[in-house]
Design an enzyme around this catalytic site. Structure first.
Site, PDB file in Angstrom:
ATOM      1  N   LYS A 143       1.010  -1.228  -0.075  1.00 18.60           N
ATOM      2  CA  LYS A 143      -0.169  -0.134  -0.131  1.00 18.60           C
ATOM      3  C   LYS A 143       0.995   1.219   0.027  1.00 18.60           C
ATOM      4  CE  LYS A 143      -1.021   1.975   3.539  1.00 18.60           C
ATOM      5  NZ  LYS A 143      -0.007   2.817   4.695  1.00 18.60           N
ATOM      6  N   HIS A 173      -0.607  -4.783   5.725  1.00 21.38           N
ATOM      7  CA  HIS A 173       0.172  -5.751   6.969  1.00 21.38           C
ATOM      8  C   HIS A 173      -0.773  -5.829   8.033  1.00 21.38           C
ATOM      9  CE1 HIS A 173       1.315  -1.722   8.754  1.00 21.38           C
ATOM     10  NE2 HIS A 173       1.551  -2.451   9.776  1.00 21.38           N
ATOM     11  N   LYS A 177      -1.504  -9.571  11.325  1.00 20.14           N
ATOM     12  CA  LYS A 177      -1.201  -9.492  12.759  1.00 20.14           C
ATOM     13  C   LYS A 177      -2.032 -10.663  13.408  1.00 20.14           C
ATOM     14  CE  LYS A 177      -0.671  -4.464  12.810  1.00 20.14           C
ATOM     15  NZ  LYS A 177       0.827  -4.158  13.642  1.00 20.14           N
ATOM     16  N   GLU A 211      -1.025   6.522  17.479  1.00 17.74           N
ATOM     17  CA  GLU A 211       0.376   6.587  17.504  1.00 17.74           C
ATOM     18  C   GLU A 211       0.894   7.553  18.281  1.00 17.74           C
ATOM     19  OE1 GLU A 211       2.007   4.617  13.550  1.00 17.74           O
ATOM     20  OE2 GLU A 211       0.124   5.945  12.968  1.00 17.74           O
ATOM     21  N   HIS A 235      -5.976  -0.092   6.532  1.00 16.96           N
ATOM     22  CA  HIS A 235      -5.908  -0.831   7.523  1.00 16.96           C
ATOM     23  C   HIS A 235      -7.174  -0.767   8.529  1.00 16.96           C
ATOM     24  CE1 HIS A 235      -1.913  -1.093   6.830  1.00 16.96           C
ATOM     25  NE2 HIS A 235      -1.186   0.496   7.433  1.00 16.96           N
ATOM     26  N   LYS A 333      -1.359  10.553  14.697  1.00 20.87           N
ATOM     27  CA  LYS A 333      -0.055  10.700  14.944  1.00 20.87           C
ATOM     28  C   LYS A 333      -0.080  11.567  16.292  1.00 20.87           C
ATOM     29  CE  LYS A 333       1.614   8.766  11.030  1.00 20.87           C
ATOM     30  NZ  LYS A 333       2.039   7.196  11.094  1.00 20.87           N
TER      31      LYS A 333
HETATM   32  C1  BG6 Z   1       1.393   2.212   7.864  1.00 20.38           C
HETATM   33  C2  BG6 Z   1       1.092   3.578   7.778  1.00 20.38           C
HETATM   34  O1  BG6 Z   1       0.850   1.648   6.729  1.00 20.38           O
HETATM   35  O2  BG6 Z   1       1.217   1.662   8.981  1.00 20.38           O
HETATM   36  C3  BG6 Z   1       2.181   4.286   8.923  1.00 20.38           C
HETATM   37  O3  BG6 Z   1       2.005   4.131   6.647  1.00 20.38           O
HETATM   38  C4  BG6 Z   1       1.717   3.713  10.067  1.00 20.38           C
HETATM   39  O4  BG6 Z   1       1.912   5.613   8.895  1.00 20.38           O
HETATM   40  C5  BG6 Z   1       1.867   2.283  10.250  1.00 20.38           C
HETATM   41  O5  BG6 Z   1       2.643   4.384  11.356  1.00 20.38           O
HETATM   42  C6  BG6 Z   1       1.153   1.714  11.343  1.00 20.38           C
HETATM   43  O6  BG6 Z   1       1.703   0.366  11.432  1.00 20.38           O
HETATM   44  P1  BG6 Z   1       1.739  -0.609  12.726  1.00 20.38           P
HETATM   45  O7  BG6 Z   1       1.866  -1.831  12.510  1.00 20.38           O
HETATM   46  O8  BG6 Z   1       2.927  -0.045  13.562  1.00 20.38           O
HETATM   47  O9  BG6 Z   1       0.575  -0.402  13.584  1.00 20.38           O
END
Ligand code: BG6
Length: 481
Positions: A143, A173, A177, A211, A235, A333
């Protein structure tokens, strides 16, 4: 069902000197090797524009693995390093692919494009022209696939000229998980939840991906996308689909993806009027996060920007099961904590038999699925407080911790394992990506029509005040308040 395919002999990572390869792909392959899950004869070829010989590449991989907290096992490293090779190439220009073609011959190969998606079309054309898009070969894409529906369609069409859909593996991704997979097990391996999984028993759903980090060095990419396209389009909509989909007939790739597609088709399109009430954009100012002073997004970027680093919105699924049940999505963020959580809030009791005092204690049942940093599931139930006089109630969680003390797997381990096994269930089908973009385009268009700029929020806070008002308007609140 996926076709039985010839065993993969090569995995080529284009973009091998980049961050994704170093932080996720190579460690995941190493851990798969550690667990004996890589095909015996699999070779891994790193490829990038940088001139480097095999030894230099192997050394680079070694250093990145040694930098990890798990350390390097000498025996596994000896096996793993023997698989590694390097090929200098620019797949987008076709340079160096003749050399790669000599090495690969007609062997079944996986090409992992750890490159900017704007290069996917050219990379697929380059592979095709070099005779590398053979019938048993697969391609893995990351992505974001495009910036909107039109650009996503254009990329998918370019890829489809060289690789038919069954050979295209689009990564989200989050689907790798452990807890995300467990959500499917929780819903469909228990009889308990399904009768309650609808608008008769559920008041609303909250999905939060917060985050603590800022955008930092990634603003070159991020400023083009913002939280809506970076997180919600992929996601968060995937999580929403897994919560909301109908029970598939089986766990096969297309059965599950067909159900997710139906959810995406039922998402109510945004209008400007709806967006005004039901969505919030934010951008972090400087502040204090995790005890440290941190700069604002604009300072990190080195200029002003209209990109949102926070979004909260209400999504409605217009179907029989979910009519009237809001799905509140929130991501950002520089929020106070790192948390990915799905909360299913059940309805309040229709009537309390316990009298006025006890009534004040009553909290509606809630199922909370924590995906990270902790992996656990808890069901909030009301209990009686011990005592002789009167009845007072207390909410207590029934908790299941999924932490077995073992190593927490990288999501990419499962995804790489599945692409090697030709198992596409955890990869996103073309129609899913395009439907998700169609809905996101509607949100973005509504924001444009309203000229809705992001509201500032202090780093370390839960976003602009509008995010609270979004729920308060209907007498609800975010669970962290
Ligand atoms: C990514 C985004 O796909 O996922 C990032 O581009 C984000 O901005 C990240 O920080 C978060 O992934 P995870 O696995 O750390 O929750």
């Amino acid at each position: 069902m996926a076709e039985p395919a010839s065993p993969i002999e090569y995995l080529v990572i284009f973009g091998a000197t980049g961050d994704l390869a170093a932080r996720m792909l190579v460690p995941s392959l190493y851990f798969l090797d550690l667990d004996g899950l890589l095909p015996l004869n699999l070779k891994v070829i790193g490829s990038a524009r940088t001139a480097m010989d095999r030894e230099a590449y192997v050394q680079r991989v070694r250093l990145s693995l040694e930098g990890r907290s798990e350390g390097l096992d000498a025996g596994v490293w000896s096996r793993f390093s023997a698989r590694l090779d390097y090929c200098q190439a620019d797949v987008t220009q076709g340079h160096g692919l003749a050399d790669l073609a000599v090495r690969l011959g007609t062997a079944p190969t996986i090409y992992y494009l750890a490159l900017s998606p704007s290069h996917y079309g050219a990379a697929c054309a380059g592979l095709d022209a070099a005779g590398l898009a053979c019938g048993d070969c697969r391609i893995v894409l990351e992505k974001p696939l495009g910036h909107d529906l039109a650009s996503s369609r254009a990329i998918n069409a370019q890829v489809a000229q060289s690789f038919e859909e069954s050979r295209v593996f689009r990564v989200d991704h989050y689907l790798g998980k452990e807890t995300v997979q467990n959500l499917v097990a929780l819903r469909f391996a228990n009889t308990l939840f399904e009768p309650l999984w609808n608008n008769l028993a559920i008041d609303h759903v909250q999905i939060t991906v917060s985050e603590t980090d800022g955008v930092g060095e990634r603003w070159g990419y991020y400023d083009e996308y913002g939280a809506l396209r970076d997180m919600v389009q992929n996601h968060m909509l995937q999580l929403l689909c897994l919560v909301a989909m109908e029970p598939p007939a089986d766990s096969g790739a297309d059965s599950v993806r067909d159900e997710k597609v139906k959810v995406l088709k039922s998402l109510r399109p945004f209008t400007a009027e709806y967006a005004q009430q039901m969505s919030v954009r934010g951008q972090y100012r400087g502040g204090v996060a995790a005890g440290k002073a941190v700069p604002s997004y604009a300072e990190e970027k080195g200029g002003t920007s209209d990109t949102e680093t926070f979004v909260a919105l209400r999504a409605d699924i217009d179907n029989w099961r979910w009519a009237g049940v809001p799905f509140y999505l929130r991501t950002g963020k520089r929020l106070p904590e790192r948390r990915t959580q799905i909360a299913i809030q059940f309805k309040a009791l229709p009537h309390s038999i316990f009298g006025a005092k006890a009534r004040d204690d009553l909290i509606a049942n809630r199922l909370v699925i924590d995906l990270q940093p902790d992996e656990d599931i808890s069901l909030l139930l009301m209990n009686r407080r011990p005592g002789l006089i009167g009845t007072r109630l207390k909410a207590l969680p029934l908790s299941l911790s999924l932490d077995d003390g073992g190593r927490r797997r990288i999501a990419y381990e499962r995804l790489l394992h599945d692409v090697l096994a030709n198992s596409p269930a955890l990869f996103v089908r073309r129609d899913e990506v395009e439907l998700a973009w169609a809905w996101i385009d509607g949100v973005a268009a509504a924001w444009r029509e309203l000229a809705m700029t992001p509201k500032p929020y202090a780093a370390g806070s839960w976003g602009p005040s509008g995010a609270f008002a979004l729920l308060e308007r209907s007498g609800r609140e975010w669970l962290d308040e």
